[in-house]
Enzyme design. Structure first.
Site, PDB file in Angstrom:
ATOM      1  N   ASN A  96      20.453  -4.289  18.240  1.00 53.02           N
ATOM      2  CA  ASN A  96      21.692  -3.569  17.944  1.00 53.02           C
ATOM      3  C   ASN A  96      21.487  -2.335  17.058  1.00 53.02           C
ATOM      4  O   ASN A  96      22.291  -1.413  17.099  1.00 53.02           O
ATOM      5  CB  ASN A  96      22.665  -4.564  17.283  1.00 53.02           C
ATOM      6  CG  ASN A  96      23.788  -3.879  16.553  1.00 53.02           C
ATOM      7  OD1 ASN A  96      24.761  -3.436  17.168  1.00 53.02           O
ATOM      8  ND2 ASN A  96      23.664  -3.757  15.239  1.00 53.02           N
ATOM      9  N   SER A 148      25.350   1.901  25.151  1.00 55.70           N
ATOM     10  CA  SER A 148      26.630   2.570  24.859  1.00 55.70           C
ATOM     11  C   SER A 148      27.166   3.086  26.172  1.00 55.70           C
ATOM     12  O   SER A 148      26.393   3.315  27.114  1.00 55.70           O
ATOM     13  CB  SER A 148      26.399   3.753  23.919  1.00 55.70           C
ATOM     14  OG  SER A 148      27.555   4.551  23.828  1.00 55.70           O
ATOM     15  N   TYR A 163      21.260  11.077  21.609  1.00 53.37           N
ATOM     16  CA  TYR A 163      21.895   9.746  21.640  1.00 53.37           C
ATOM     17  C   TYR A 163      22.116   9.310  23.097  1.00 53.37           C
ATOM     18  O   TYR A 163      21.758   8.192  23.482  1.00 53.37           O
ATOM     19  CB  TYR A 163      23.230   9.805  20.897  1.00 53.37           C
ATOM     20  CG  TYR A 163      23.938   8.473  20.759  1.00 53.37           C
ATOM     21  CD1 TYR A 163      23.541   7.552  19.797  1.00 53.37           C
ATOM     22  CD2 TYR A 163      25.009   8.131  21.586  1.00 53.37           C
ATOM     23  CE1 TYR A 163      24.192   6.327  19.653  1.00 53.37           C
ATOM     24  CE2 TYR A 163      25.672   6.909  21.448  1.00 53.37           C
ATOM     25  CZ  TYR A 163      25.253   6.013  20.478  1.00 53.37           C
ATOM     26  OH  TYR A 163      25.898   4.808  20.347  1.00 53.37           O
ATOM     27  N   LYS A 167      20.380   6.062  24.898  1.00 53.29           N
ATOM     28  CA  LYS A 167      21.170   4.924  25.384  1.00 53.29           C
ATOM     29  C   LYS A 167      20.997   4.718  26.891  1.00 53.29           C
ATOM     30  O   LYS A 167      21.039   3.585  27.386  1.00 53.29           O
ATOM     31  CB  LYS A 167      22.642   5.104  25.006  1.00 53.29           C
ATOM     32  CG  LYS A 167      22.890   5.040  23.485  1.00 53.29           C
ATOM     33  CD  LYS A 167      22.479   3.688  22.909  1.00 53.29           C
ATOM     34  CE  LYS A 167      22.809   3.549  21.437  1.00 53.29           C
ATOM     35  NZ  LYS A 167      22.414   2.238  20.892  1.00 53.29           N
TER      36      LYS A 167
HETATM   37  N1  NAD Z   1      30.479   2.268  16.837  1.00 54.07           N
HETATM   38  C1  NAD Z   1      30.590   2.665  18.094  1.00 54.07           C
HETATM   39  O1  NAD Z   1      31.578   3.268  18.508  1.00 54.07           O
HETATM   40  C2  NAD Z   1      29.472   2.380  19.082  1.00 54.07           C
HETATM   41  C3  NAD Z   1      29.721   2.592  20.428  1.00 54.07           C
HETATM   42  C4  NAD Z   1      28.721   2.316  21.345  1.00 54.07           C
HETATM   43  C5  NAD Z   1      27.504   1.837  20.920  1.00 54.07           C
HETATM   44  N2  NAD Z   1      27.281   1.649  19.599  1.00 54.07           N
HETATM   45  C6  NAD Z   1      25.964   1.143  19.206  1.00 54.07           C
HETATM   46  O2  NAD Z   1      26.113  -0.086  18.531  1.00 54.07           O
HETATM   47  C7  NAD Z   1      25.067  -0.250  17.586  1.00 54.07           C
HETATM   48  C8  NAD Z   1      25.656  -0.569  16.213  1.00 54.07           C
HETATM   49  O3  NAD Z   1      26.492   0.510  15.843  1.00 54.07           O
HETATM   50  P1  NAD Z   1      27.477   0.426  14.592  1.00 54.07           P
HETATM   51  O4  NAD Z   1      28.626   1.286  14.932  1.00 54.07           O
HETATM   52  O5  NAD Z   1      27.702  -0.972  14.195  1.00 54.07           O
HETATM   53  O6  NAD Z   1      26.582   1.193  13.495  1.00 54.07           O
HETATM   54  P2  NAD Z   1      26.565   1.042  11.896  1.00 54.07           P
HETATM   55  O7  NAD Z   1      26.033   2.355  11.405  1.00 54.07           O
HETATM   56  O8  NAD Z   1      27.872   0.531  11.382  1.00 54.07           O
HETATM   57  O9  NAD Z   1      25.455  -0.108  11.674  1.00 54.07           O
HETATM   58  C9  NAD Z   1      24.112   0.093  12.076  1.00 54.07           C
HETATM   59  C10 NAD Z   1      23.203  -0.849  11.307  1.00 54.07           C
HETATM   60  O10 NAD Z   1      21.856  -0.570  11.719  1.00 54.07           O
HETATM   61  C11 NAD Z   1      21.014  -0.516  10.576  1.00 54.07           C
HETATM   62  N3  NAD Z   1      19.855   0.330  10.859  1.00 54.07           N
HETATM   63  C12 NAD Z   1      19.803   1.681  10.994  1.00 54.07           C
HETATM   64  N4  NAD Z   1      18.546   2.083  11.242  1.00 54.07           N
HETATM   65  C13 NAD Z   1      17.773   0.965  11.287  1.00 54.07           C
HETATM   66  C14 NAD Z   1      16.396   0.723  11.506  1.00 54.07           C
HETATM   67  N5  NAD Z   1      15.534   1.734  11.721  1.00 54.07           N
HETATM   68  N6  NAD Z   1      15.945  -0.543  11.492  1.00 54.07           N
HETATM   69  C15 NAD Z   1      16.806  -1.590  11.254  1.00 54.07           C
HETATM   70  N7  NAD Z   1      18.110  -1.414  11.024  1.00 54.07           N
HETATM   71  C16 NAD Z   1      18.595  -0.156  11.037  1.00 54.07           C
HETATM   72  C17 NAD Z   1      21.899   0.041   9.466  1.00 54.07           C
HETATM   73  O11 NAD Z   1      21.394  -0.275   8.186  1.00 54.07           O
HETATM   74  C18 NAD Z   1      23.242  -0.646   9.773  1.00 54.07           C
HETATM   75  O12 NAD Z   1      23.368  -1.891   9.125  1.00 54.07           O
HETATM   76  C19 NAD Z   1      24.246   1.040  17.632  1.00 54.07           C
HETATM   77  O13 NAD Z   1      23.122   0.846  18.481  1.00 54.07           O
HETATM   78  C20 NAD Z   1      25.205   2.027  18.237  1.00 54.07           C
HETATM   79  O14 NAD Z   1      24.568   3.082  18.884  1.00 54.07           O
HETATM   80  C21 NAD Z   1      28.240   1.897  18.661  1.00 54.07           C
END
Ligand code: NAD
Length: 258
Positions: A96, A148, A163, A167
């Site tokens: 994730n 995503s 990005y 993805k």
């Molecule tokens: N929020 C959205 O709208 C959305 C939509 C589609 C996909 N996503 C994907 O879902 C996933 C989670 O997104 P989110 O919105 O919860 O993000 P977020 O920023 O709230 O949380 C991301 C987490 O990843 C950790 N992290 C970052 N770099 C890291 C690394 N190198 N190693 C280990 N941990 C690391 C951070 O510390 C954080 O706890 C991501 O892959 C994101 O691309 C998010």
């Protein structure tokens, strides 16, 4: 086995990367509610420890928070060794951890491009490979990669070529691993969320403007709550999805249906 029993994860072991916060935390919580022990592998150890404590207090399962940068092979191997020392096996991996940088392609430095690809795509490969070796030895496992909708369509108005490419790569990596590892009884699927309200997107929702466009383009007219990924994560982690592999599950309020 009755259908609801197939969702039971009692005493299973699930690793969720980047689960200190956001979508990872919500998915870890769903798996914990079904009985799984949870390993939070996150670069932010303080937040990871707080989340691990919250989940064990709340759900009565065992948790482990391990500081891990998913782009560092040595750290990932140490994390997996620690999980095996404590639990002996790994049933579920949710890849994730991810970041986004919004920059026009012509202005993106190569360092920024590499940073996004490194965490979002290389990180998924590194963790899948190391956990995958253990799952091959066990001859079972479920891997869920968080891609995503940006891996399927180009979002507007923001520019985020790195990005989107990362993805899309996660989707093809998922299909490739699913094909290679089906014979080892390992299923590999991907969830492609739409706009969800987390730290990653909060700054945009706080600013407004761009998010009005996002919501106009989302048939349901609202962002998703992180908890709304719990159902699909549990489905894919559990026996309920025993014939699903190599698939992309879009959870996006209808965005990609347009
Ligand atoms: N929020 C959205 O709208 C959305 C939509 C589609 C996909 N996503 C994907 O879902 C996933 C989670 O997104 P989110 O919105 O919860 O993000 P977020 O920023 O709230 O949380 C991301 C987490 O990843 C950790 N992290 C970052 N770099 C890291 C690394 N190198 N190693 C280990 N941990 C690391 C951070 O510390 C954080 O706890 C991501 O892959 C994101 O691309 C998010």
């Amino acid at each position: 086995m009755k259908i609801l029993e197939k969702y039971d994860l009692t005493n299973k072991v699930s690793i969720v990367t980047g689960a200190a916060a956001g979508l990872g935390k919500a998915m870890a919580e769903a798996l914990a509610q079904a009985g799984s022990h949870i390993v939070i592998a996150d670069i932010d150890i303080e937040k990871a420890q707080a989340t691990a404590k919250q989940l064990s207090d709340q759900e009565g399962i065992d948790t482990l928070a391990i500081q891990t940068d998913v782009t560092e092979e040595t750290q990932v191997q140490q994390m997996v060794d620690q999980v095996l020392d404590r639990f002996g096996s790994i049933d579920v991996l949710i890849n994730n951890a991810g970041i986004v940088l919004n920059e026009k392609a012509e202005d993106t430095s190569f360092a920024d491009w590499q940073k996004v690809i490194n965490i979002n795509l290389n990180g998924v490969f590194i963790v899948s490979q190391i956990v995958g070796r253990q799952m091959i030895a066990q001859q079972r496992g479920s891997i869920i990669n968080i891609s995503s909708m940006s891996g399927l369509v180009v979002n507007t108005p923001q520019c985020q070529a790195s990005y989107n490419a990362s993805k899309a790569g996660v989707i093809m990596l998922t299909k490739s691993l699913a094909m290679e590892w089906a014979r080892h009884n390992i299923r590999v699927n991907t969830i492609a969320p739409g706009y969800m309200k987390t730290e990653l997107t909060k700054k945009f929702f706080d600013q407004g403007g761009m998010t009005d466009t996002w919501m106009e383009m989302t048939p349901m007219g609202r962002p998703g709550n992180p908890e709304e990924l719990g159902g699909i994560a549990l489905y894919l982690a559990s026996e309920a999805s025993s014939f699903a592999t190599g698939s992309v599950f879009t959870i996006d309020g209808g965005y990609t249906a347009l």
